[in-house]
Every structure is written in structure tokens, then in C-alpha cells.
Design a protein around this motif. Structure first.
Motif, mmCIF file in Angstrom:
data_model
loop_
_atom_site.group_PDB
_atom_site.id
_atom_site.type_symbol
_atom_site.label_atom_id
_atom_site.label_comp_id
_atom_site.label_asym_id
_atom_site.label_seq_id
_atom_site.Cartn_x
_atom_site.Cartn_y
_atom_site.Cartn_z
ATOM 1 N N MET A 1 0.845 -1.028 0.011
ATOM 2 C CA MET A 1 -0.110 0.037 -0.117
ATOM 3 C C MET A 1 0.917 1.244 0.045
ATOM 4 N N GLY A 2 0.651 2.208 -0.852
ATOM 5 C CA GLY A 2 1.333 3.402 -0.992
ATOM 6 C C GLY A 2 0.391 4.623 -0.273
ATOM 7 N N ALA A 3 1.205 5.640 0.207
ATOM 8 C CA ALA A 3 0.471 6.589 0.789
ATOM 9 C C ALA A 3 0.991 7.847 0.143
ATOM 10 N N ILE A 4 -0.048 8.995 -0.038
ATOM 11 C CA ILE A 4 0.187 10.257 -0.515
ATOM 12 C C ILE A 4 -0.137 11.345 0.668
ATOM 13 N N TYR A 5 0.897 12.114 1.105
ATOM 14 C CA TYR A 5 0.635 13.201 2.007
ATOM 15 C C TYR A 5 0.346 14.514 1.327
ATOM 16 N N LEU A 6 -0.821 14.984 1.397
ATOM 17 C CA LEU A 6 -1.174 16.230 0.845
ATOM 18 C C LEU A 6 -0.682 17.667 2.019
ATOM 19 N N ILE A 7 0.154 18.325 1.827
ATOM 20 C CA ILE A 7 0.513 19.437 2.823
ATOM 21 C C ILE A 7 -0.141 20.808 2.010
ATOM 22 N N ARG A 8 -0.887 21.389 2.742
ATOM 23 C CA ARG A 8 -1.209 22.708 2.383
ATOM 24 C C ARG A 8 -0.300 23.611 2.798
ATOM 25 N N HIS A 9 0.096 24.544 1.767
ATOM 26 C CA HIS A 9 1.152 25.688 2.153
ATOM 27 C C HIS A 9 0.860 26.537 3.032
ATOM 28 N N GLY A 10 2.020 27.098 3.677
ATOM 29 C CA GLY A 10 1.918 28.107 4.525
ATOM 30 C C GLY A 10 1.171 29.233 4.208
ATOM 31 N N GLN A 11 0.626 30.183 5.246
ATOM 32 C CA GLN A 11 -0.081 31.219 5.195
ATOM 33 C C GLN A 11 0.482 32.209 4.026
ATOM 34 N N ALA A 12 -0.287 32.561 3.184
ATOM 35 C CA ALA A 12 -0.171 33.671 1.959
ATOM 36 C C ALA A 12 -0.011 34.968 2.537
ATOM 37 N N SER A 13 0.484 35.884 1.652
ATOM 38 C CA SER A 13 0.518 37.327 2.237
ATOM 39 C C SER A 13 -0.841 38.066 1.735
ATOM 40 N N TYR A 14 -1.758 38.028 2.686
ATOM 41 C CA TYR A 14 -2.990 38.501 2.283
ATOM 42 C C TYR A 14 -2.859 39.993 2.250
ATOM 43 N N GLY A 15 -3.384 41.098 1.460
ATOM 44 C CA GLY A 15 -3.236 42.332 1.426
ATOM 45 C C GLY A 15 -2.008 42.921 1.013
ATOM 46 N N ALA A 16 -1.007 42.058 0.668
ATOM 47 C CA ALA A 16 0.227 42.614 0.246
ATOM 48 C C ALA A 16 0.145 42.656 -1.382
ATOM 49 N N GLU A 17 1.212 43.570 -2.081
ATOM 50 C CA GLU A 17 1.124 43.547 -3.211
ATOM 51 C C GLU A 17 1.554 42.326 -4.113
ATOM 52 N N ASP A 18 2.189 41.395 -3.543
ATOM 53 C CA ASP A 18 2.104 40.066 -4.130
ATOM 54 C C ASP A 18 1.788 39.028 -3.005
ATOM 55 N N TYR A 19 0.636 38.770 -3.402
ATOM 56 C CA TYR A 19 -0.203 37.641 -2.523
ATOM 57 C C TYR A 19 0.407 36.602 -2.581
ATOM 58 N N ASP A 20 1.078 35.929 -3.738
ATOM 59 C CA ASP A 20 1.720 34.672 -3.800
ATOM 60 C C ASP A 20 3.034 34.585 -3.325
ATOM 61 N N ARG A 21 3.174 34.880 -2.058
ATOM 62 C CA ARG A 21 4.460 34.403 -1.196
ATOM 63 C C ARG A 21 4.092 34.216 0.231
ATOM 64 N N LEU A 22 4.771 33.641 0.876
ATOM 65 C CA LEU A 22 4.561 33.326 2.173
ATOM 66 C C LEU A 22 4.623 34.446 3.085
ATOM 67 N N SER A 23 3.865 34.738 3.940
ATOM 68 C CA SER A 23 3.887 35.627 5.096
ATOM 69 C C SER A 23 5.035 35.199 6.124
ATOM 70 N N GLY A 24 5.356 36.160 7.018
ATOM 71 C CA GLY A 24 6.190 35.489 8.043
ATOM 72 C C GLY A 24 5.808 34.348 8.979
ATOM 73 N N VAL A 25 4.503 34.227 9.235
ATOM 74 C CA VAL A 25 3.700 33.256 9.711
ATOM 75 C C VAL A 25 4.032 32.234 8.939
ATOM 76 N N GLY A 26 3.640 32.064 7.573
ATOM 77 C CA GLY A 26 4.026 30.986 6.699
ATOM 78 C C GLY A 26 5.098 30.507 6.568
ATOM 79 N N VAL A 27 6.317 31.087 6.501
ATOM 80 C CA VAL A 27 7.590 30.773 6.851
ATOM 81 C C VAL A 27 7.601 29.757 7.981
ATOM 82 N N GLU A 28 7.335 30.120 9.159
ATOM 83 C CA GLU A 28 7.300 29.455 10.330
ATOM 84 C C GLU A 28 6.518 28.248 10.212
ATOM 85 N N GLN A 29 5.350 28.278 9.649
ATOM 86 C CA GLN A 29 4.585 27.039 9.706
ATOM 87 C C GLN A 29 5.168 25.974 8.823
ATOM 88 N N GLY A 30 5.732 26.327 7.782
ATOM 89 C CA GLY A 30 6.525 25.478 6.946
ATOM 90 C C GLY A 30 7.575 24.522 7.800
#
Length: 220
Positions: A1-30
Motif C-alpha cells: 500500500m502506498g501513501a500520499i501526504y498532501l500538505i497545504r502551503h503556509g499562510q500567503a501574504s493577504y493584502g500585500a502587493e504580491d499575494y503569492d508569497r509566504l507571510s512571516g507566519v507562513g515561513v514558520e508554519q513550513g
């Protein structure tokens, strides 16, 4: 039996000019996710990520914790739906900068419902049926390539995880609209594949954000 682990990315940068990057919290979550998988002594024969910056950075951080020097393979089929396009066509083109994250989530929820309801008739660049087909295809291809006893890890997004979870339970639409909303940044969802088919074993594990790491628990 094989297993697949789906990891949701860390928090993105809501409200920033570039949403598609990790916030400081997102980096810590990773880093916390990496430490958790290291604690479990996980070994992966395959590592995949979507092409979004927030997914790739989370992958880089986690794999570094695990001592894996080979980058995760990029596959854009693991990318999130285009929330800006969907809100533009189904939510009155409300911009993130106009609302706080909770209010914007309400607009997005309504837009996603309309997007699903429109089916192939949606004016969005990617329709709901097309999104469902690509994420299903990404999972099926990964499952097909796994041998008995092998594990794979995928760094993706809440909408993808919610949709695939719903698909495995028989209702991908409910998965996107309901499970997506409660998927924690940095959570772990486990899917197994064997003789009986592909099965959801666990969804949205996030106990690694309990205790001293509770400040890192986020949904948006």
C-alpha cells in the motif's frame, strides 16, 4: 500500500502587493511541518509541488528539514484555482484590498458556489469541471507511479485538498465549498492506495500547531 501526504502551503501574504508569497507566519508554519514529518521519521520516494511561489517555498522549507536536497517536481496541476478570476466573473470583481480577509472570504465562498453552478458555461479561464479534471488527473498519475510501501508528499493548496477529499468521499463540490474553508495552513492530509482503490485516511491533521505553536494556527 502506498501513501500520499498532501500538505497545504503556509499562510500567503493577504493584502500585500504580491499575494503569492509566504507571510512571516507562513515561513514558520513550513518549519513546523518539516519538524513534524521529521519526528514521524517519514521517507518519501516522490515529492511534488504546484508552480505557485507559496507552494514551492513551503516545499523547499519542509524538504530541507527532512534532509532532502532534490527539489520537489513542479506540476501546475496541483495549483490552486484562480480566486481573482473567479471573483471577477462571479463576485462583482471585488478586490482583496477592499475588504479584510474574513469579509473577502464571504465573497469568495459565494463566487465559488456560482462558479461550480455555472459548470462549463463559466466565463472564467478555468471552469469548475476543468479544475476538477486536472486535480483528479494529478492525483491519479501520482497514485499510478507509486509502488507498494512507497510514500509521496505533495505541496498544494486548500481548494485542491478540499476538492480531492470530497472526491474520495463522493462529493467534490462539497469538498471545495465546505472542507476547503476549514483546511489549516500547513495541515497534513493522508491518502492511501492499495488493492481496494484510493482511500482517504486522514484529513487536515494539524496537532503540530497545538501547544507552543498554537499562535501559528491559521486558515487564510
Amino acid at each position: 500500500m502506498g501513501a500520499i501526504y498532501l500538505i497545504r502551503h503556509g499562510q500567503a501574504s493577504y493584502g500585500a502587493e504580491d499575494y503569492d508569497r509566504l507571510s512571516g507566519v507562513g515561513v514558520e508554519q513550513g518549519a513546523v511541518v518539516g519538524a513534524e514529518l521529521l519526528r514521524r521519521n517519514m521517507r518519501f520516494t516522490e515529492a511534488r509541488t504546484g508552480s505557485l511561489a507559496r507552494q514551492r517555498k513551503t516545499a523547499e522549507t519542509v524538504l530541507d528539514w527532512l534532509g532532502i536536497r532534490t527539489p520537489a517536481k513542479e506540476d501546475p496541476r496541483w495549483n490552486e484555482y484562480d480566486h481573482v478570476d473567479i471573483v471577477t466573473h462571479h463576485g462583482g470583481a471585488v478586490a482583496q484590498s477592499e475588504l479584510d480577509s474574513r469579509s473577502y472570504q464571504g465573497v469568495l465562498d459565494a463566487s465559488l458556489s456560482a462558479w461550480i453552478g455555472a459548470g462549463d458555461g463559466s466565463p472564467c479561464a478555468e471552469t469548475w469541471p476543468a479544475f476538477l479534471a486536472r486535480v483528479r488527473g494529478a492525483l491519479e498519475d501520482l497514485v499510478t507511479g507509486l509502488r507498494k510501501g512507497e510514500n509521496a508528499v505533495v505541496f498544494t493548496s486548500g481548494g485542491v485538498i478540499g476538492t480531492l477529499t470530497g472526491l474520495l468521499l463522493g462529493t467534490p463540490e462539497v469538498g471545495l465549498l465546505k472542507l476547503n474553508r476549514v483546511t489549516v495552513n500547513g495541515s497534513i492530509t493522508k491518502i492511501v492506495s492499495g488493492r481496494s482503490g484510493t482511500t482517504l485516511l486522514s484529513f487536515n491533521e494539524h496537532s503540530h500547531f497545538d501547544g507552543q505553536s498554537s499562535r501559528l494556527l491559521t486558515y487564510r
